[in-house]
Design a protein around this motif. Structure first.
Motif, PDB file in Angstrom:
ATOM      1  N   HIS A  90      24.493  12.107  15.063  1.00  9.53           N
ATOM      2  CA  HIS A  90      25.621  12.572  14.251  1.00  9.53           C
ATOM      3  C   HIS A  90      26.700  11.488  14.149  1.00  9.53           C
ATOM      4  O   HIS A  90      27.205  11.197  13.066  1.00  9.53           O
ATOM      5  N   LEU A  91      27.037  10.893  15.277  1.00 13.50           N
ATOM      6  CA  LEU A  91      28.055   9.842  15.285  1.00 13.50           C
ATOM      7  C   LEU A  91      27.600   8.597  14.518  1.00 13.50           C
ATOM      8  O   LEU A  91      28.391   7.979  13.804  1.00 13.50           O
ATOM      9  N   ALA A  92      26.338   8.248  14.662  1.00 14.79           N
ATOM     10  CA  ALA A  92      25.828   7.024  14.041  1.00 14.79           C
ATOM     11  C   ALA A  92      25.674   7.157  12.532  1.00 14.79           C
ATOM     12  O   ALA A  92      25.964   6.221  11.794  1.00 14.79           O
ATOM     13  N   PHE A  93      25.253   8.325  12.060  1.00 13.03           N
ATOM     14  CA  PHE A  93      24.903   8.455  10.639  1.00 13.03           C
ATOM     15  C   PHE A  93      25.838   9.364   9.839  1.00 13.03           C
ATOM     16  O   PHE A  93      25.838   9.315   8.609  1.00 13.03           O
ATOM     17  N   GLN A  94      26.577  10.237  10.507  1.00 12.32           N
ATOM     18  CA  GLN A  94      27.574  11.109   9.864  1.00 12.32           C
ATOM     19  C   GLN A  94      27.001  12.020   8.775  1.00 12.32           C
ATOM     20  O   GLN A  94      27.693  12.330   7.799  1.00 12.32           O
ATOM     21  N   THR A  95      25.743  12.455   8.922  1.00 12.20           N
ATOM     22  CA  THR A  95      25.173  13.409   7.959  1.00 12.20           C
ATOM     23  C   THR A  95      24.472  14.533   8.726  1.00 12.20           C
ATOM     24  O   THR A  95      23.954  14.315   9.832  1.00 12.20           O
ATOM     25  N   ASP A  96      24.462  15.723   8.120  1.00 13.49           N
ATOM     26  CA  ASP A  96      23.761  16.849   8.736  1.00 13.49           C
ATOM     27  C   ASP A  96      22.274  16.540   8.888  1.00 13.49           C
ATOM     28  O   ASP A  96      21.678  16.831   9.914  1.00 13.49           O
ATOM     29  N   GLY A  97      21.690  15.950   7.848  1.00 14.62           N
ATOM     30  CA  GLY A  97      20.260  15.653   7.880  1.00 14.62           C
ATOM     31  C   GLY A  97      19.874  14.765   9.045  1.00 14.62           C
ATOM     32  O   GLY A  97      18.897  15.033   9.755  1.00 14.62           O
ATOM     33  N   MET A  98      20.646  13.710   9.265  1.00 16.15           N
ATOM     34  CA  MET A  98      20.326  12.809  10.374  1.00 16.15           C
ATOM     35  C   MET A  98      20.656  13.448  11.726  1.00 16.15           C
ATOM     36  O   MET A  98      19.990  13.159  12.716  1.00 16.15           O
ATOM     37  N   ARG A  99      21.633  14.349  11.759  1.00 14.46           N
ATOM     38  CA  ARG A  99      21.895  15.074  13.007  1.00 14.46           C
ATOM     39  C   ARG A  99      20.684  15.943  13.344  1.00 14.46           C
ATOM     40  O   ARG A  99      20.254  16.005  14.498  1.00 14.46           O
ATOM     41  N   TYR A 100      20.077  16.579  12.332  1.00 12.90           N
ATOM     42  CA  TYR A 100      18.881  17.384  12.565  1.00 12.90           C
ATOM     43  C   TYR A 100      17.704  16.511  13.009  1.00 12.90           C
ATOM     44  O   TYR A 100      16.918  16.911  13.866  1.00 12.90           O
ATOM     45  N   VAL A 101      17.599  15.323  12.432  1.00 13.13           N
ATOM     46  CA  VAL A 101      16.551  14.381  12.869  1.00 13.13           C
ATOM     47  C   VAL A 101      16.786  14.043  14.344  1.00 13.13           C
ATOM     48  O   VAL A 101      15.852  14.053  15.155  1.00 13.13           O
ATOM     49  N   GLY A 102      18.033  13.744  14.693  1.00 17.24           N
ATOM     50  CA  GLY A 102      18.361  13.469  16.089  1.00 17.24           C
ATOM     51  C   GLY A 102      18.048  14.655  16.983  1.00 17.24           C
ATOM     52  O   GLY A 102      17.555  14.488  18.102  1.00 17.24           O
ATOM     53  N   GLY A 103      18.310  15.860  16.484  1.00 17.26           N
ATOM     54  CA  GLY A 103      17.980  17.064  17.240  1.00 17.26           C
ATOM     55  C   GLY A 103      16.481  17.186  17.476  1.00 17.26           C
ATOM     56  O   GLY A 103      16.032  17.495  18.589  1.00 17.26           O
ATOM     57  N   ALA A 104      15.701  16.924  16.438  1.00 18.46           N
ATOM     58  CA  ALA A 104      14.241  16.993  16.565  1.00 18.46           C
ATOM     59  C   ALA A 104      13.732  15.929  17.542  1.00 18.46           C
ATOM     60  O   ALA A 104      12.881  16.209  18.385  1.00 18.46           O
ATOM     61  N   VAL A 105      14.280  14.724  17.429  1.00 21.64           N
ATOM     62  CA  VAL A 105      13.894  13.641  18.349  1.00 21.64           C
ATOM     63  C   VAL A 105      14.285  14.031  19.776  1.00 21.64           C
ATOM     64  O   VAL A 105      13.490  13.906  20.719  1.00 21.64           O
ATOM     65  N   GLY A 106      15.510  14.512  19.953  1.00 17.79           N
ATOM     66  CA  GLY A 106      15.983  14.907  21.278  1.00 17.79           C
ATOM     67  C   GLY A 106      15.177  16.037  21.881  1.00 17.79           C
ATOM     68  O   GLY A 106      14.845  16.017  23.066  1.00 17.79           O
ATOM     69  N   LEU A 107      14.843  17.032  21.058  1.00 16.14           N
ATOM     70  CA  LEU A 107      14.033  18.152  21.548  1.00 16.14           C
ATOM     71  C   LEU A 107      12.635  17.690  21.952  1.00 16.14           C
ATOM     72  O   LEU A 107      12.110  18.110  22.987  1.00 16.14           O
ATOM     73  N   THR A 108      12.054  16.831  21.145  1.00 18.88           N
ATOM     74  CA  THR A 108      10.717  16.338  21.464  1.00 18.88           C
ATOM     75  C   THR A 108      10.717  15.571  22.777  1.00 18.88           C
ATOM     76  O   THR A 108       9.922  15.864  23.684  1.00 18.88           O
ATOM     77  N   ILE A 109      11.619  14.623  22.900  1.00 18.04           N
ATOM     78  CA  ILE A 109      11.698  13.831  24.133  1.00 18.04           C
ATOM     79  C   ILE A 109      12.088  14.726  25.310  1.00 18.04           C
ATOM     80  O   ILE A 109      11.516  14.638  26.397  1.00 18.04           O
ATOM     81  N   GLY A 110      13.059  15.622  25.085  1.00 15.89           N
ATOM     82  CA  GLY A 110      13.511  16.523  26.140  1.00 15.89           C
ATOM     83  C   GLY A 110      12.395  17.417  26.653  1.00 15.89           C
ATOM     84  O   GLY A 110      12.265  17.636  27.865  1.00 15.89           O
ATOM     85  N   ASN A 111      11.564  17.933  25.744  1.00 17.27           N
ATOM     86  CA  ASN A 111      10.459  18.791  26.177  1.00 17.27           C
ATOM     87  C   ASN A 111       9.390  18.008  26.929  1.00 17.27           C
ATOM     88  O   ASN A 111       8.795  18.521  27.872  1.00 17.27           O
ATOM     89  N   ILE A 112       9.158  16.773  26.526  1.00 16.49           N
ATOM     90  CA  ILE A 112       8.199  15.939  27.260  1.00 16.49           C
ATOM     91  C   ILE A 112       8.723  15.674  28.673  1.00 16.49           C
ATOM     92  O   ILE A 112       7.990  15.812  29.662  1.00 16.49           O
ATOM     93  N   ILE A 113      10.001  15.331  28.768  1.00 12.94           N
ATOM     94  CA  ILE A 113      10.615  15.106  30.086  1.00 12.94           C
ATOM     95  C   ILE A 113      10.581  16.389  30.910  1.00 12.94           C
ATOM     96  O   ILE A 113      10.237  16.380  32.096  1.00 12.94           O
ATOM     97  N   LYS A 114      10.912  17.530  30.281  1.00 11.82           N
ATOM     98  CA  LYS A 114      10.943  18.817  30.989  1.00 11.82           C
ATOM     99  C   LYS A 114       9.564  19.152  31.549  1.00 11.82           C
ATOM    100  O   LYS A 114       9.438  19.597  32.696  1.00 11.82           O
ATOM    101  N   TYR A 115       8.538  18.937  30.765  1.00 14.67           N
ATOM    102  CA  TYR A 115       7.182  19.204  31.243  1.00 14.67           C
ATOM    103  C   TYR A 115       6.894  18.394  32.510  1.00 14.67           C
ATOM    104  O   TYR A 115       6.407  18.923  33.513  1.00 14.67           O
ATOM    105  N   HIS A 116       7.211  17.108  32.463  1.00 16.24           N
ATOM    106  CA  HIS A 116       6.923  16.248  33.617  1.00 16.24           C
ATOM    107  C   HIS A 116       7.794  16.597  34.829  1.00 16.24           C
ATOM    108  O   HIS A 116       7.304  16.558  35.972  1.00 16.24           O
TER     109      HIS A 116
END
Length: 143
Positions: free
Chosen positions: A105-131
């Motif tokens: 959100h801070l880097a790109f200042q758009t809702d779309g890129m914030r959602y991309v960041g959310g998807a990236v964060g969720l994916t990485i977060g779930n992989i970390i959570k599993y481990h």
């Protein structure tokens, strides 16, 4: 074990993990929507998030405990301690996910890129959570 069997097992695990996350999301968002429909007073949004989380988290815990990790608690007290540890790992990975989403959100200042960041964060977060859960939570000698 052959590479084919390993890949098939990993794919099955990833599919189950994804399905269980989806189920927990539906429970969470459904309970949030129900709370907003029932209560429109002060702090309705915050209350709905709390209720949604309180409903979705145990659903995901039970599904993962049984079907991902094949874990059996010794008794109810033991299960409560394991659930608290599971919840703690979720708090850590949620903070990680929010950080990535907010960073986008801070880097790109758009809702779309914030959602991309959310998807990236969720994916990485779930992989970390599993481990984290595999290594520290769902162990025979857990608390």
């Amino acid at each position: 074990m052959s590479n084919h069997k390993v890949v098939k097992g990993v794919a099955r695990l990833a599919l189950l993990y994804t399905v269980f996350a989806f189920i927990a999301i539906v429970v969470n968002i459904g309970c949030q929507a129900l709370m907003i429909w029932i209560y429109k007073g002060p702090f309705a949004l915050q209350l709905s998030v709390l209720v949604g989380t309180a409903a979705g988290l145990p659903v995901k815990y039970v599904l993962e405990k049984r079907h991902i990790f094949g874990f059996e608690s010794k008794n109810l007290a033991h299960d409560g301690r394991v659930f608290m540890l599971y919840t703690f790992m979720g708090v850590f990975t949620t903070a990680f996910f929010w950080g990535i989403e907010y960073g986008f959100h801070l880097a790109f200042q758009t809702d779309g890129m914030r959602y991309v960041g959310g998807a990236v964060g969720l994916t990485i977060g779930n992989i970390i959570k599993y481990h984290l859960d595999k290594r520290y939570v769902f162990l025979k000698e857990t608390v």
